[in-house]
Write a protein that holds these residues in place. Structure first.
Motif: not given
Length: 93
Positions: A6-11, A34-38, A58-70
């Motif tokens: 997937f491309k970022p927009q696809d994700m 997992g794919a988005a973080v990297s 969606a109420g899905v906890a994803a600390e690593t993803l949220f940290g990367a996005i921040a």
């Protein structure tokens, strides 16, 4: 794992659609997280905003993803339009 193709927009669009429809697909969200973080550096502000909004909605906890996005959002804050910024801040609230 097909999500790796997937491309970022696809994700972003995929998790946004599932969150908007109210369909819980935990394995899909986990795979995309997992794919988005990297590849977070490849996400544009809209992709970042839509992805973090979808996980929060969606109420899905994803600390690593949220940290990367921040981190990505802070370094590119000047590139966000008002709607992208609003959605991103709301997701972290």
């Amino acid at each position: 794992n097909r999500v790796d193709d997937f491309k970022p927009q696809d994700m972003a669009n995929t998790v946004w659609a599932f969150a908007t429809a109210g369909v819980m697909a935990r394995r899909l969200f986990d795979a995309i997280a997992g794919a988005a973080v990297s590849r977070i550096g490849d996400f544009n502000p809209q992709d970042l905003a839509n992805t973090v909004w979808a996980f929060a909605t969606a109420g899905v906890a994803a600390e690593t993803l949220f940290g990367a996005i921040a981190g990505a959002a802070v370094s590119r804050i000047g590139d966000f339009n008002p709607q992208e910024m609003t959605n991103t801040v709301w997701a972290f609230a």
